[in-house]
Design a protein around this motif. Sequence first.
Motif, PDB file in Angstrom:
ATOM      1  N   LEU A  53       0.857  -1.187   0.000  1.00 23.03           N
ATOM      2  CA  LEU A  53       0.000   0.000   0.000  1.00 23.03           C
ATOM      3  C   LEU A  53       0.893   1.237   0.000  1.00 23.03           C
ATOM      4  O   LEU A  53       1.964   1.232   0.599  1.00 23.03           O
ATOM      5  CB  LEU A  53      -0.781  -0.035   1.311  1.00 23.03           C
ATOM      6  CG  LEU A  53      -2.064   0.739   1.422  1.00 23.03           C
ATOM      7  CD1 LEU A  53      -3.150   0.047   0.595  1.00 23.03           C
ATOM      8  CD2 LEU A  53      -2.506   0.786   2.876  1.00 23.03           C
TER       9      LEU A  53
ATOM     10  N   ARG B 145      -0.566   6.506   3.519  1.00 24.23           N
ATOM     11  CA  ARG B 145      -1.548   7.592   3.420  1.00 24.23           C
ATOM     12  C   ARG B 145      -1.319   8.602   4.546  1.00 24.23           C
ATOM     13  O   ARG B 145      -0.946   8.213   5.657  1.00 24.23           O
ATOM     14  CB  ARG B 145      -2.968   7.054   3.605  1.00 24.23           C
ATOM     15  CG  ARG B 145      -3.342   5.851   2.773  1.00 24.23           C
ATOM     16  CD  ARG B 145      -3.747   6.284   1.393  1.00 24.23           C
ATOM     17  NE  ARG B 145      -4.620   5.318   0.751  1.00 24.23           N
ATOM     18  CZ  ARG B 145      -4.235   4.297  -0.002  1.00 24.23           C
ATOM     19  NH1 ARG B 145      -2.946   4.053  -0.186  1.00 24.23           N
ATOM     20  NH2 ARG B 145      -5.114   3.496  -0.581  1.00 24.23           N
TER      21      ARG B 145
ATOM     22  N   GLU C 130      -3.521   9.911   6.425  1.00 26.69           N
ATOM     23  CA  GLU C 130      -4.345   9.628   7.611  1.00 26.69           C
ATOM     24  C   GLU C 130      -3.716   8.570   8.515  1.00 26.69           C
ATOM     25  O   GLU C 130      -4.013   8.506   9.711  1.00 26.69           O
ATOM     26  CB  GLU C 130      -5.784   9.230   7.235  1.00 26.69           C
ATOM     27  CG  GLU C 130      -5.921   8.056   6.304  1.00 26.69           C
ATOM     28  CD  GLU C 130      -6.002   8.472   4.832  1.00 26.69           C
ATOM     29  OE1 GLU C 130      -5.427   9.538   4.495  1.00 26.69           O
ATOM     30  OE2 GLU C 130      -6.615   7.740   4.041  1.00 26.69           O
TER      31      GLU C 130
ATOM     32  N   ASN D 160      -2.529  -1.019  10.582  1.00 29.86           N
ATOM     33  CA  ASN D 160      -3.381  -0.524   9.509  1.00 29.86           C
ATOM     34  C   ASN D 160      -3.640  -1.730   8.610  1.00 29.86           C
ATOM     35  O   ASN D 160      -2.968  -1.928   7.611  1.00 29.86           O
ATOM     36  CB  ASN D 160      -2.681   0.591   8.721  1.00 29.86           C
ATOM     37  CG  ASN D 160      -3.488   1.008   7.501  1.00 29.86           C
ATOM     38  OD1 ASN D 160      -4.684   0.725   7.418  1.00 29.86           O
ATOM     39  ND2 ASN D 160      -2.836   1.660   6.551  1.00 29.86           N
ATOM     40  N   PRO D 161      -4.617  -2.559   9.005  1.00 33.87           N
ATOM     41  CA  PRO D 161      -4.862  -3.791   8.246  1.00 33.87           C
ATOM     42  C   PRO D 161      -5.683  -3.490   6.996  1.00 33.87           C
ATOM     43  O   PRO D 161      -6.187  -2.374   6.850  1.00 33.87           O
ATOM     44  CB  PRO D 161      -5.684  -4.624   9.236  1.00 33.87           C
ATOM     45  CG  PRO D 161      -6.492  -3.602   9.968  1.00 33.87           C
ATOM     46  CD  PRO D 161      -5.614  -2.377  10.077  1.00 33.87           C
ATOM     47  N   PRO D 162      -5.836  -4.470   6.105  1.00 36.68           N
ATOM     48  CA  PRO D 162      -6.829  -4.277   5.033  1.00 36.68           C
ATOM     49  C   PRO D 162      -8.209  -4.168   5.672  1.00 36.68           C
ATOM     50  O   PRO D 162      -8.487  -4.896   6.613  1.00 36.68           O
ATOM     51  CB  PRO D 162      -6.730  -5.568   4.205  1.00 36.68           C
ATOM     52  CG  PRO D 162      -5.650  -6.387   4.794  1.00 36.68           C
ATOM     53  CD  PRO D 162      -5.210  -5.782   6.087  1.00 36.68           C
ATOM     54  N   TYR D 163      -9.059  -3.237   5.187  1.00 37.39           N
ATOM     55  CA  TYR D 163     -10.387  -3.123   5.805  1.00 37.39           C
ATOM     56  C   TYR D 163     -11.483  -2.728   4.821  1.00 37.39           C
ATOM     57  O   TYR D 163     -12.566  -2.302   5.213  1.00 37.39           O
ATOM     58  CB  TYR D 163     -10.357  -2.146   6.988  1.00 37.39           C
ATOM     59  CG  TYR D 163      -9.805  -0.761   6.703  1.00 37.39           C
ATOM     60  CD1 TYR D 163     -10.502   0.160   5.925  1.00 37.39           C
ATOM     61  CD2 TYR D 163      -8.582  -0.358   7.245  1.00 37.39           C
ATOM     62  CE1 TYR D 163     -10.015   1.438   5.694  1.00 37.39           C
ATOM     63  CE2 TYR D 163      -8.070   0.917   7.014  1.00 37.39           C
ATOM     64  CZ  TYR D 163      -8.781   1.814   6.239  1.00 37.39           C
ATOM     65  OH  TYR D 163      -8.286   3.063   6.011  1.00 37.39           O
ATOM     66  N   ILE D 164     -11.210  -2.852   3.526  1.00 38.14           N
ATOM     67  CA  ILE D 164     -12.222  -2.461   2.544  1.00 38.14           C
ATOM     68  C   ILE D 164     -13.107  -3.662   2.199  1.00 38.14           C
ATOM     69  O   ILE D 164     -12.625  -4.799   2.123  1.00 38.14           O
ATOM     70  CB  ILE D 164     -11.526  -1.887   1.290  1.00 38.14           C
ATOM     71  CG1 ILE D 164     -10.752  -0.617   1.675  1.00 38.14           C
ATOM     72  CG2 ILE D 164     -12.535  -1.578   0.190  1.00 38.14           C
ATOM     73  CD1 ILE D 164     -10.029   0.045   0.530  1.00 38.14           C
TER      74      ILE D 164
ATOM     75  N   VAL E  52      -6.070   3.197  -6.127  1.00 39.23           N
ATOM     76  CA  VAL E  52      -6.144   1.867  -5.489  1.00 39.23           C
ATOM     77  C   VAL E  52      -6.161   0.721  -6.493  1.00 39.23           C
ATOM     78  O   VAL E  52      -5.781  -0.395  -6.151  1.00 39.23           O
ATOM     79  CB  VAL E  52      -7.365   1.701  -4.535  1.00 39.23           C
ATOM     80  CG1 VAL E  52      -7.240   2.561  -3.313  1.00 39.23           C
ATOM     81  CG2 VAL E  52      -8.657   1.939  -5.253  1.00 39.23           C
TER      82      VAL E  52
ATOM     83  N   ALA F  91      -3.598  -5.904   0.491  1.00 42.62           N
ATOM     84  CA  ALA F  91      -3.369  -4.851   1.490  1.00 42.62           C
ATOM     85  C   ALA F  91      -4.606  -3.989   1.687  1.00 42.62           C
ATOM     86  O   ALA F  91      -4.625  -3.127   2.563  1.00 42.62           O
ATOM     87  CB  ALA F  91      -2.199  -3.974   1.054  1.00 42.62           C
ATOM     88  N   LEU F  92      -5.643  -4.214   0.876  1.00 43.19           N
ATOM     89  CA  LEU F  92      -6.821  -3.343   0.913  1.00 43.19           C
ATOM     90  C   LEU F  92      -8.088  -4.068   1.360  1.00 43.19           C
ATOM     91  O   LEU F  92      -8.840  -3.568   2.185  1.00 43.19           O
ATOM     92  CB  LEU F  92      -7.087  -2.783  -0.497  1.00 43.19           C
ATOM     93  CG  LEU F  92      -6.079  -1.800  -1.083  1.00 43.19           C
ATOM     94  CD1 LEU F  92      -6.266  -1.703  -2.594  1.00 43.19           C
ATOM     95  CD2 LEU F  92      -6.247  -0.431  -0.444  1.00 43.19           C
TER      96      LEU F  92
ATOM     97  N   GLU G 291      -6.308   1.288  12.445  1.00 35.49           N
ATOM     98  CA  GLU G 291      -6.977   2.126  11.444  1.00 35.49           C
ATOM     99  C   GLU G 291      -8.134   1.319  10.870  1.00 35.49           C
ATOM    100  O   GLU G 291      -8.079   0.086  10.807  1.00 35.49           O
ATOM    101  CB  GLU G 291      -5.981   2.501  10.326  1.00 35.49           C
ATOM    102  CG  GLU G 291      -6.614   3.420   9.288  1.00 35.49           C
ATOM    103  CD  GLU G 291      -5.622   3.922   8.236  1.00 35.49           C
ATOM    104  OE1 GLU G 291      -4.451   4.211   8.567  1.00 35.49           O
ATOM    105  OE2 GLU G 291      -6.046   4.018   7.063  1.00 35.49           O
TER     106      GLU G 291
HETATM  107  N1  GLN Z   1      -7.493   4.033   3.488  1.00 33.97           N
HETATM  108  C1  GLN Z   1      -7.237   3.190   2.358  1.00 33.97           C
HETATM  109  C2  GLN Z   1      -8.180   3.548   1.221  1.00 33.97           C
HETATM  110  O1  GLN Z   1      -9.293   3.886   1.465  1.00 33.97           O
HETATM  111  C3  GLN Z   1      -7.382   1.734   2.711  1.00 33.97           C
HETATM  112  C4  GLN Z   1      -6.268   1.293   3.532  1.00 33.97           C
HETATM  113  C5  GLN Z   1      -6.479  -0.068   4.109  1.00 33.97           C
HETATM  114  O2  GLN Z   1      -7.269  -0.886   3.650  1.00 33.97           O
HETATM  115  N2  GLN Z   1      -5.750  -0.332   5.110  1.00 33.97           N
HETATM  116  O3  GLN Z   1      -7.791   3.513   0.096  1.00 33.97           O
END
Ligand code: GLN
Length: 285
Positions: free
Chosen positions: A98, A101, A103, A192-196, A208, A215-216, A246
């Motif tokens: 990734l 970012r 944030e 900051n794990p993948p979280y989408i 992206v 990673a996402l 995150e």
């Molecule tokens: N904040 C990232 C995005 O929205 C996602 C990062 C994540 O999955 N850790 O593109």
Amino acid sequence: MTILELLQRSAELTDSSTGVSAADVTDSPLLDTELLLCHALDVSRTYLKTWPDREPTPEQVHHFSALFQRRLSGEPIAYILGYQGFWSLDLKVSEHTLIPRPETELLVEAALDLQLPKQSSVLDLGTGTGAIALALARERSDWKITALDFQPQAVALAEENRVAHKLDNVQILQGNWFADLPADKFDLILSNPPYIESNDPHLSQGDVRFEPSSALVSGVKGFDDLIVVIDESVGFLKSNGWLIVEHGHDQGYGVRQLFTEAGFADIETRPDYNQTDRITLGRLL
Ligand code: GLN
């Protein structure tokens, strides 16, 4: 052609086959164009402002055009330049991680605000470029920091960044979350794990598209990895140790519930610069 003319023309240029212009792929077409020209000429942005009438060589113009074309095709500026600024560090990036970012600096700030022992042991899970771990190492030379990533290429990249910034208090390991960690207890764990969500339409738009989905993306609701990190960190934190994660703008409530169920207190979600939920922290009782 002069530097000024090159910059002006490029900001207006469109890709002849797709009709895409710089303004279509980036919110900052002029800045991106300047950064690419700096890269091609190997000069700073101050140089561009100071010498707008200088004429780059044909080879330099050719190099710049090739970089500019990549940006028009949507490739993130950080991948084209090969680095991204994070905290006070320039970090090498690659398509295996990734792009750090702004944030994510909130995790670093939150960690630095905690009242932790002088010689804390700290774990950064899913370190990618090493961003969080290396920023903390820069600020707290007494902390002993372990950074972990599942992807061997990310581990190698984070190690390269660690060496480049001479940060000796960080150890970078390959592993699948907690599975391969030595039985150790930490004062602080960050991730900051993948979280989408796997069907999030944003995944097919903008920068992206070029980043690794590992990673996402984290399952249908984006919580798969957050659940592992929050639940299992309990076994790796000292009493009164802190966890900071995150997460997505709409995951604050769910994350706070997971923290509560796992036995954390002082749970707090904080917003990012867009005033939407971005990080949650808590102290293990
Ligand atoms: N904040 C990232 C995005 O929205 C996602 C990062 C994540 O999955 N850790 O593109």
